[in-house]
Each structure stands twice: as structure tokens, then as C-alpha cells.
Enzyme design. Structure first.
Site, short mmCIF file in Angstrom:
data_model
loop_
_atom_site.label_atom_id
_atom_site.label_comp_id
_atom_site.label_asym_id
_atom_site.label_seq_id
_atom_site.Cartn_x
_atom_site.Cartn_y
_atom_site.Cartn_z
N TYR A 190 0.81 -1.22 0.00
CA TYR A 190 0.00 0.00 0.00
C TYR A 190 0.84 1.27 0.00
O TYR A 190 0.34 2.35 -0.31
CB TYR A 190 -0.94 0.03 1.22
N LYS A 194 2.80 -15.25 2.24
CA LYS A 194 2.81 -16.02 0.98
C LYS A 194 4.27 -16.35 0.69
O LYS A 194 4.80 -16.02 -0.39
CB LYS A 194 2.19 -15.20 -0.15
N ASP A 221 -3.83 -18.17 1.73
CA ASP A 221 -5.03 -18.86 1.22
C ASP A 221 -5.54 -19.89 2.22
O ASP A 221 -6.74 -20.01 2.50
CB ASP A 221 -4.75 -19.50 -0.15
N ASP A 247 -5.34 -6.58 6.05
CA ASP A 247 -6.55 -5.86 5.66
C ASP A 247 -7.69 -6.86 5.46
O ASP A 247 -8.80 -6.69 5.96
CB ASP A 247 -6.25 -5.10 4.34
N ASP A 264 -10.78 -8.00 8.50
CA ASP A 264 -12.20 -7.86 8.16
C ASP A 264 -12.90 -9.21 8.24
O ASP A 264 -14.05 -9.30 8.68
CB ASP A 264 -12.35 -7.29 6.74
#
Ligand code: NAD
Length: 363
Positions: A145, A195, A227, A251, A255
Site C-alpha cells: 500500500y 505467501k 489462502d 486488511d 475484516d
């Protein structure tokens, strides 16, 4: 002479001022019952600050925050200001500069579901028989980001877009330390998500976290790929204690954990730096659709205050008592409209009063 704890209170817009009023009730009880000198000073932020002072983050507000030990925020924004150019919108023009100014690189989100309240969750009952209590620790100022270059490139020869992800070792070390320190106050378990099978930033992430973990022999560390983590959280959230993530992964994961508790109105969040300074706020927004109706759930705001006294003031015992009082109130059957599946719900104000009653019962 007792130590003075100073909180800059920024109620902001929408339901912010309403849910903040209920939080003051708990603050006042703590001041009285524990003889703690907590000073709260209010400042304008967000849309109301644009209207009154012409800017979403007035100088006076920033100075007030600087002179405090922690910031308690309600929420900012609303339809009236959503039409402004993006750099002037309340969230962008007030929260981002505060995060940057105080170097708030760690975001903590608490997702708690009591086993007897599992009907609130969208998950199947069999997956949440024991409820869950997860703390998501997300790196907030690095990674994809914020790294450069990040742009769309268009000329006669090429048309492409690029985002970059950079993680410096020190950024991973400092967020890991926060996660391990938090785990020590909880069930001593950290699950780091990455990852590392694909990304170099994740390989460095994993290696660095392994190194930091050597300083925390009491904490059990495991790693999961992003994943798989998403599936594991849905299958059995109770297996997790502290979840540690880079920015983008955090992020999504924070959530995901949040929605499993049933309502955004019950999710607190903290953005903190290495000096125990933090900005504490509900994970949700200004909720303009219910503003002024006395139906907002004040729990996210009260839990944000609970996180504040836990992290910034090290009053873990009192913070635990607040958390217990909230669970107890819910177990007594009190519900605001967002967590009620019938017409049987109480107002924001009544919920605040019931939490205060449960809190006093715990003292
Ligand atoms: P939102 O979180 O404000 O609302 C989403 C839904 O959740 C709404 O239906 C709302 O009623 C409900 N909700 C949120 N908090 C609740 C509570 N405590 N009790 C009961 N229900 C609750 O998100 P949105 O609608 O996308 O955004 C509304 C405004 O808030 C926008 O202007 C946005 O920019 C701003 N916003 C601010 C923050 C912040 O202050 N940190 C975060 C997100 C959005």
C-alpha cells in the site's frame, strides 16, 4: 500525587458523539472506583472540523493529541463531505496525517465471540461451539500500500500499472515484537500469515519472525499461507489467539475475523507505535444511516477505550473487567438493533447503562 493519564477525545461525525457519550459513563466509574486521575479533553476532527475550522485536522486538535497519552476517536465522515476531492475528505485529511505523525505502524483488531452468543455469527454453529477470541495484529505503514513505484504508466509504447511491495527488516521486527508481547498477555500463541511460497517480502517476513520468536520462548509460533489461513479461520476460528499479518493480508484477515462476530458495531481497533501511544477507534465508520436515532451499538467504542487502557496505560486488569462486563451484558440478553434478530432491542443509551451495571457488578 497520583499519575495523570491524559486522553484526547475526538468524537467526530455520525454516530461518533453518541457512542462516545456511553464510553464516558465507563470512564467516570473507573475514575471514581479506582481513584485514577484520567483527564479527557475533547477536540474537533473530520467533517465537523471542516465545518467549524475549514480543515479536517485543525492545529488545535493535533496539538491536543500531542499533549495526550492516547487518542480516543469516534468516527469521521458522512455524505455531506463524501463529495469533497479525495485529499480533503475527512478520513484522508485527518486519520492518515495522524497515523503518519505518530508513526502508528501497528493495527490491532479484537474479534471476540462468546460461545453462548454464537447465533450472532454467520458461521455454522458446529464451527463456533466454543466461541473465539482473536487479536489481529496488522502491519499498517509498509508493504504494497505504501511502496513506490505505484502508478499507471501510459505512453505510445506501453500501457501498464505497477505496484511495489517493500518490507524492511526493522519493520517486520517491530510488528513481530508487538504481536509476541500481546500473545504473552493472552494464550501465548502467534500465527503468522504470509505467501512465503511465492513472495520475497514474505520469505523475509517469515525468516525475521522466526528470529524474533527466539526472544519469546513461552510463545508458540506457527506459520500459515494466506489462502489456507482464510479457510482455517472459517473452519475453526477458536484455534487462533494472535494472528500476525503484513499490511494487505491483514486488511483482508482482520475484516474476515470481524464479520465472524456478527456486527461491525462490536469491533474495536487500535493503531499504535513503539512508545505505547495509540489511536483507538471502532473498526466501523460514521454510520450516517443510523445517526441520531439512538440505536447505534456503543460496544465497539467502549471496547476501543478498553484497548486504550490496556495498551497505552497498562491497566490490563481493568480492561479485562470491561470486556467481561460487555460479555455479561450480552449474555443477559441485552441487544442493540444490529445484533437483534427481532424487534426486541434496546437503545444506545440503555446499552451503555446496562454495561455500566454489569461493570459495577464485577467490581
Ligand atoms: P460504516 O461502517 O459507517 O457503516 C456500515 C454499516 O454498518 C451501516 O449500515 C451502519 O449502520 C452499520 N454500523 C456501523 N457501526 C455501527 C454501530 N456501532 N452500531 C450499529 N451499526 C453500525 O461504513 P460506510 O457506510 O461505508 O461509511 C459511512 C461513512 O463513514 C463514510 O463517510 C466513510 O467515509 C466513513 N468511514 C469512517 C471510518 C473511520 O472513521 N475510521 C471508517 C470507515 C468509514
Amino acid at each position: 500525587m497520583h499519575k495523570k493519564y491524559k486522553i484526547a477525545v475526538l468524537p467526530g461525525d455520525g454516530i461518533g458523539p453518541e457512542v462516545m457519550q456511553e464510553t464516558y459513563k465507563i470512564i467516570n466509574i473507573i475514575k471514581k472506583k479506582f481513584c485514577i486521575n484520567i483527564q479527557t479533553l475533547e477536540y474537533d476532527i473530520g467533517g465537523i472540523a471542516i465545518d467549524k475550522h475549514g480543515t479536517a485536522l485543525p492545529e488545535k486538535t493535533l496539538i491536543g493529541c500531542k499533549n495526550s497519552d492516547a487518542i480516543l476517536l469516534g468516527s469521521v465522515g458522512g455524505p455531506k463531505w463524501d463529495i469533497l476531492p479525495s485529499e480533503k475528505r475527512p478520513e484522508i485529511a485527518s486519520l492518515l496525517p495522524i497515523r503518519k505523525y505518530f508513526n502508528l505502524f501497528a493495527n490491532l483488531r479484537l474479534a471476540i465471540l462468546h460461545k453462548k452468543l454464537n447465533y450472532l455469527s454467520p458461521l455454522k454453529k458446529k464451527n463456533i461451539q466454543d466461541g473465539f477470541n482473536i487479536l489481529c495484529v496488522r502491519e499498517l505503514t509498509g508493504g504494497i500500500y505504501f511502496s513506490k513505484p505505484s502508478e499507471e504508466v501510459k505512453n505510445k509504447k506501453v500501457h501498464y500499472a505497477i505496484d511495489t511491495s517493500i518490507y524492511h527488516k526493522y519493520e517486520i521486527q517491530r510488528i513481530a515484537k508487538i504481536a509476541f508481547d500481546e500473545a504473552l498477555k493472552r494464550k501465548c500463541k502467534v500465527t503468522s500469515i504470509d505467501k512465503a511460497n511465492v513472495l520475497y517480502t514474505s520469505k523475509l517476513w517469515r525468516k525475521t519472525i522466526d528470529e524474533v520468536s527466539k526472544n519469546y520462548p513461552k510463545v508458540h509460533l506457527s506459520h500459515l499461507y494466506f489462502d489456507n489461513a482464510i479457510m482455517q479461520i472459517i473452519k475453526n476460528p477458536n484455534q487462533f489467539d494472535v494472528i500476525l499479518c503484513p499490511n494487505l493480508i491483514g486488511d483482508v484477515i482482520s475484516d474476515e475475523c470481524g464479520i465472524l462476530t456478527g456486527s461491525i458495531g462490536m469491533l474495536p481497533s487500535a493503531s499504535i507505535n513503539t512508545k505505547n501511544f495509540g489511536l483507538y477507534e471502532p473498526a466501523g465508520g460514521a454510520a450516517p444511516d443510523i445517526q441520531g436515532k439512538n440505536i447505534a451499538n456503543p460496544i465497539a467504542q467502549i471496547l476501543s477505550f478498553s484497548m486504550l487502557i490496556n495498551h497505552s496505560f497498562k491497566m490490563t486488569n481493568i480492561s479485562n473487567l470491561i470486556n467481561i462486563a460487555i460479555q455479561k451484558t450480552l449474555l443477559k440478553g441485552f441487544k442493540t438493533y444490529d445484533i437483534s434478530n427481532d424487534k426486541n432491542f434496546i437503545t444506545t443509551e440503555q446499552m451503555g447503562n446496562e454495561i455500566v451495571k454489569s461493570f459495577i457488578e464485577e467490581l
